[in-house]
Scaffold this motif. Structure first.
Motif, PDB file in Angstrom:
ATOM      1  N   LEU A  22       0.817  -1.211   0.000  1.00  0.00           N
ATOM      2  CA  LEU A  22       0.000   0.000   0.000  1.00  0.00           C
ATOM      3  C   LEU A  22       0.857   1.270   0.000  1.00  0.00           C
ATOM      4  N   VAL A  23       0.310   2.302  -0.611  1.00  0.00           N
ATOM      5  CA  VAL A  23       0.915   3.642  -0.545  1.00  0.00           C
ATOM      6  C   VAL A  23      -0.160   4.595  -0.038  1.00  0.00           C
ATOM      7  N   TRP A  24       0.261   5.695   0.563  1.00  0.00           N
ATOM      8  CA  TRP A  24      -0.705   6.655   1.081  1.00  0.00           C
ATOM      9  C   TRP A  24      -0.123   8.045   1.064  1.00  0.00           C
ATOM     10  N   ARG A  25      -1.035   9.008   1.074  1.00  0.00           N
ATOM     11  CA  ARG A  25      -0.700  10.418   1.199  1.00  0.00           C
ATOM     12  C   ARG A  25      -1.673  11.006   2.206  1.00  0.00           C
ATOM     13  N   ILE A  26      -1.170  11.859   3.067  1.00  0.00           N
ATOM     14  CA  ILE A  26      -2.012  12.522   4.060  1.00  0.00           C
ATOM     15  C   ILE A  26      -1.759  14.019   3.963  1.00  0.00           C
ATOM     16  N   GLY A  27      -2.834  14.797   3.924  1.00  0.00           N
ATOM     17  CA  GLY A  27      -2.685  16.244   3.868  1.00  0.00           C
ATOM     18  C   GLY A  27      -4.030  16.931   4.005  1.00  0.00           C
ATOM     19  N   LYS A  28      -4.006  18.251   3.896  1.00  0.00           N
ATOM     20  CA  LYS A  28      -5.218  19.053   4.050  1.00  0.00           C
ATOM     21  C   LYS A  28      -5.715  19.494   2.679  1.00  0.00           C
ATOM     22  N   ASP A  29      -7.026  19.414   2.520  1.00  0.00           N
ATOM     23  CA  ASP A  29      -7.684  19.865   1.307  1.00  0.00           C
ATOM     24  C   ASP A  29      -7.745  21.390   1.301  1.00  0.00           C
ATOM     25  N   ASP A  30      -7.406  22.011   0.174  1.00  0.00           N
ATOM     26  CA  ASP A  30      -7.432  23.479   0.093  1.00  0.00           C
ATOM     27  C   ASP A  30      -8.833  24.047   0.264  1.00  0.00           C
ATOM     28  N   ALA A  31      -9.828  23.399  -0.306  1.00  0.00           N
ATOM     29  CA  ALA A  31     -11.189  23.939  -0.286  1.00  0.00           C
ATOM     30  C   ALA A  31     -11.859  23.805   1.078  1.00  0.00           C
ATOM     31  N   SER A  32     -11.781  22.618   1.673  1.00  0.00           N
ATOM     32  CA  SER A  32     -12.528  22.387   2.912  1.00  0.00           C
ATOM     33  C   SER A  32     -11.669  22.467   4.167  1.00  0.00           C
ATOM     34  N   ASP A  33     -10.374  22.401   4.010  1.00  0.00           N
ATOM     35  CA  ASP A  33      -9.424  22.391   5.123  1.00  0.00           C
ATOM     36  C   ASP A  33      -9.502  21.091   5.940  1.00  0.00           C
ATOM     37  N   ASP A  34     -10.270  20.102   5.427  1.00  0.00           N
ATOM     38  CA  ASP A  34     -10.325  18.791   6.071  1.00  0.00           C
ATOM     39  C   ASP A  34      -9.038  18.031   5.774  1.00  0.00           C
ATOM     40  N   VAL A  35      -8.707  17.101   6.655  1.00  0.00           N
ATOM     41  CA  VAL A  35      -7.566  16.223   6.420  1.00  0.00           C
ATOM     42  C   VAL A  35      -8.053  15.056   5.567  1.00  0.00           C
ATOM     43  N   ILE A  36      -7.292  14.731   4.545  1.00  0.00           N
ATOM     44  CA  ILE A  36      -7.622  13.635   3.645  1.00  0.00           C
ATOM     45  C   ILE A  36      -6.496  12.613   3.699  1.00  0.00           C
ATOM     46  N   VAL A  37      -6.888  11.352   3.811  1.00  0.00           N
ATOM     47  CA  VAL A  37      -5.950  10.235   3.732  1.00  0.00           C
ATOM     48  C   VAL A  37      -6.265   9.528   2.425  1.00  0.00           C
ATOM     49  N   ARG A  38      -5.326   9.523   1.503  1.00  0.00           N
ATOM     50  CA  ARG A  38      -5.486   8.807   0.243  1.00  0.00           C
ATOM     51  C   ARG A  38      -4.691   7.523   0.352  1.00  0.00           C
ATOM     52  N   LEU A  39      -5.336   6.430   0.008  1.00  0.00           N
ATOM     53  CA  LEU A  39      -4.771   5.107   0.202  1.00  0.00           C
ATOM     54  C   LEU A  39      -5.022   4.279  -1.046  1.00  0.00           C
ATOM     55  N   GLY A  40      -4.033   3.512  -1.459  1.00  0.00           N
ATOM     56  CA  GLY A  40      -4.204   2.630  -2.615  1.00  0.00           C
ATOM     57  C   GLY A  40      -3.054   1.650  -2.717  1.00  0.00           C
ATOM     58  N   PHE A  41      -3.208   0.701  -3.624  1.00  0.00           N
ATOM     59  CA  PHE A  41      -2.122  -0.241  -3.871  1.00  0.00           C
ATOM     60  C   PHE A  41      -0.988   0.472  -4.594  1.00  0.00           C
ATOM     61  N   ALA A  42       0.208  -0.040  -4.468  1.00  0.00           N
ATOM     62  CA  ALA A  42       1.374   0.568  -5.108  1.00  0.00           C
ATOM     63  C   ALA A  42       1.166   0.704  -6.617  1.00  0.00           C
ATOM     64  N   SER A  43       0.422  -0.201  -7.222  1.00  0.00           N
ATOM     65  CA  SER A  43       0.165  -0.130  -8.662  1.00  0.00           C
ATOM     66  C   SER A  43      -0.650   1.110  -9.039  1.00  0.00           C
ATOM     67  N   ALA A  44      -1.325   1.738  -8.070  1.00  0.00           N
ATOM     68  CA  ALA A  44      -2.122   2.938  -8.326  1.00  0.00           C
ATOM     69  C   ALA A  44      -1.323   4.229  -8.140  1.00  0.00           C
ATOM     70  N   THR A  45      -0.058   4.124  -7.807  1.00  0.00           N
ATOM     71  CA  THR A  45       0.757   5.301  -7.527  1.00  0.00           C
ATOM     72  C   THR A  45       0.666   6.378  -8.615  1.00  0.00           C
TER      73      THR A  45
END
Length: 77
Positions: A22-45
């Motif tokens: 798995l790979v992931w990215r964590i950060g804040k959305d510019d529009a909503s300021d919510d924290v987003i965790v994006r998660l997927g298999f390495a093949s989806a990188t």
């Protein structure tokens, strides 16, 4: 320590193997300021690059988002 002591139960060994794919990215959305965790298999990188950018978030911001429920998890296919 013997090799037997390092053996994981089958269920945990399966989770361990999955976690390595798995790979992931964590950060804040510019529009909503919510924290987003994006998660997927390495093949989806490569598909991560086509999603809107996330701003970096501090540990304190991540903790506050968890406590307030302002966090989203997105599966990247």
């Amino acid at each position: 320590m013997s090799d037997d002591a390092l053996q994981l139960p089958p269920q945990l060994a399966t989770l361990e193997a999955l976690g390595g794919q798995l790979v992931w990215r964590i950060g804040k959305d510019d529009a909503s300021d919510d924290v987003i965790v994006r998660l997927g298999f390495a093949s989806a990188t490569p598909r991560f690059a086509h999603l809107p950018r996330l701003r970096s978030a501090t540990d304190q911001e991540l903790q506050a988002a968890l406590e307030s429920g302002h966090i989203s998890i997105e599966w990247v296919d």
